[in-house]
Structures are given as C-alpha cells and as structure tokens.
Design a protein around this motif. Structure first.
Motif, PDB file in Angstrom:
ATOM      1  N   MET A 139     -14.531   7.780  21.539  1.00  0.00           N
ATOM      2  CA  MET A 139     -14.219   6.900  22.656  1.00  0.00           C
ATOM      3  C   MET A 139     -12.909   6.171  22.333  1.00  0.00           C
ATOM      4  N   ARG A 140     -12.107   5.964  23.350  1.00  0.00           N
ATOM      5  CA  ARG A 140     -10.847   5.258  23.155  1.00  0.00           C
ATOM      6  C   ARG A 140     -11.116   3.828  22.696  1.00  0.00           C
ATOM      7  N   PRO A 141     -10.233   3.276  21.858  1.00  0.00           N
ATOM      8  CA  PRO A 141     -10.450   1.916  21.338  1.00  0.00           C
ATOM      9  C   PRO A 141     -10.609   0.857  22.432  1.00  0.00           C
ATOM     10  N   ALA A 142      -9.838   0.969  23.504  1.00  0.00           N
ATOM     11  CA  ALA A 142      -9.928  -0.023  24.592  1.00  0.00           C
ATOM     12  C   ALA A 142     -11.295   0.040  25.281  1.00  0.00           C
ATOM     13  N   LEU A 143     -11.802   1.245  25.466  1.00  0.00           N
ATOM     14  CA  LEU A 143     -13.115   1.401  26.094  1.00  0.00           C
ATOM     15  C   LEU A 143     -14.228   0.911  25.166  1.00  0.00           C
ATOM     16  N   GLU A 144     -14.066   1.187  23.886  1.00  0.00           N
ATOM     17  CA  GLU A 144     -15.055   0.711  22.913  1.00  0.00           C
ATOM     18  C   GLU A 144     -15.069  -0.814  22.874  1.00  0.00           C
ATOM     19  N   ARG A 145     -13.902  -1.427  22.949  1.00  0.00           N
ATOM     20  CA  ARG A 145     -13.803  -2.890  22.961  1.00  0.00           C
ATOM     21  C   ARG A 145     -14.498  -3.461  24.204  1.00  0.00           C
ATOM     22  N   LEU A 146     -14.269  -2.835  25.351  1.00  0.00           N
ATOM     23  CA  LEU A 146     -14.909  -3.276  26.590  1.00  0.00           C
ATOM     24  C   LEU A 146     -16.424  -3.091  26.506  1.00  0.00           C
ATOM     25  N   ARG A 147     -16.864  -1.992  25.921  1.00  0.00           N
ATOM     26  CA  ARG A 147     -18.295  -1.755  25.760  1.00  0.00           C
ATOM     27  C   ARG A 147     -18.923  -2.853  24.898  1.00  0.00           C
ATOM     28  N   ARG A 148     -18.238  -3.218  23.822  1.00  0.00           N
ATOM     29  CA  ARG A 148     -18.745  -4.285  22.945  1.00  0.00           C
ATOM     30  C   ARG A 148     -18.786  -5.616  23.692  1.00  0.00           C
TER      31      ARG A 148
END
Length: 100
Positions: free
Chosen positions: A1-10
């Motif tokens: 998963m892209r880092p930005a999407l992972e950050r949003l998921r968190r």
C-alpha cells in the motif's frame, strides 16, 4: 500500500475505529513525537466533525420539508373534509350542526 494511503488508514483507525489500549497509548506517543502526524490527525478530526454537522443540517432540512408538506396536506385535507361534509349533509337533507 502506498505510504499516504497507509497513513490515512492509520488515522481513520485511531479516529473512527476501536484501537486497543496498547494501540491508543502508542498512538499518543506518536502524536507527541511527530508534529506532522498530530496536525494531520487534527485536520482529519475537524473534517469528520464538519461532515457530521453537514449531515445533521441536511437531515434537519429534509425533516422540516417533510413536516411542512405534511402540514400542507393535512390543512388541505381538513378543508376538503369540511367542504365535503357540508355537501354530504346538504345532499342528505340534514342541517349543518345537527349531527348524524
């Protein structure tokens, strides 16, 4: 998963989900040590709040419109009922106010 999407998921997990006590404690440490994460979390929290408020306003407007339409229909039905009652009494030969 892209880092930005992972950050949003968190962010979503901690703001909307049900993090465990350990996850919540770790999250608090991360917010204290990462000002950018804290700013993103605050912005996301404000966005969720604004969306909830917009949804409530829209629902309130829709309910007021339904209520208004219901009142108009009831008033019309009341007028129509009174007019037809008068006509029914006139056609049946009874005087208004004489009951059944």
């Amino acid at each position: 998963m892209r880092p930005a999407l992972e950050r949003l998921r968190r962010l979503e997990h901690h703001l909307l989900g049900r993090p465990t006590a350990a996850e919540a404690a770790q999250w608090q440490v991360q917010l204290l040590t990462d000002p950018e994460l804290a700013a993103d979390a605050d912005a996301q929290r404000q966005l969720y709040h604004a969306l909830r408020e917009a949804g409530r306003r829209q629902l309130r407007q829709e309910l007021e419109l339904i209520h208004s339409r219901f009142e108009q229909t009831t008033r019309r039905r009341g007028w129509l009922q009174a007019a037809t009652d008068h006509l029914r009494r006139a056609l049946s030969g009874r005087k208004p106010g004489s009951g059944r």
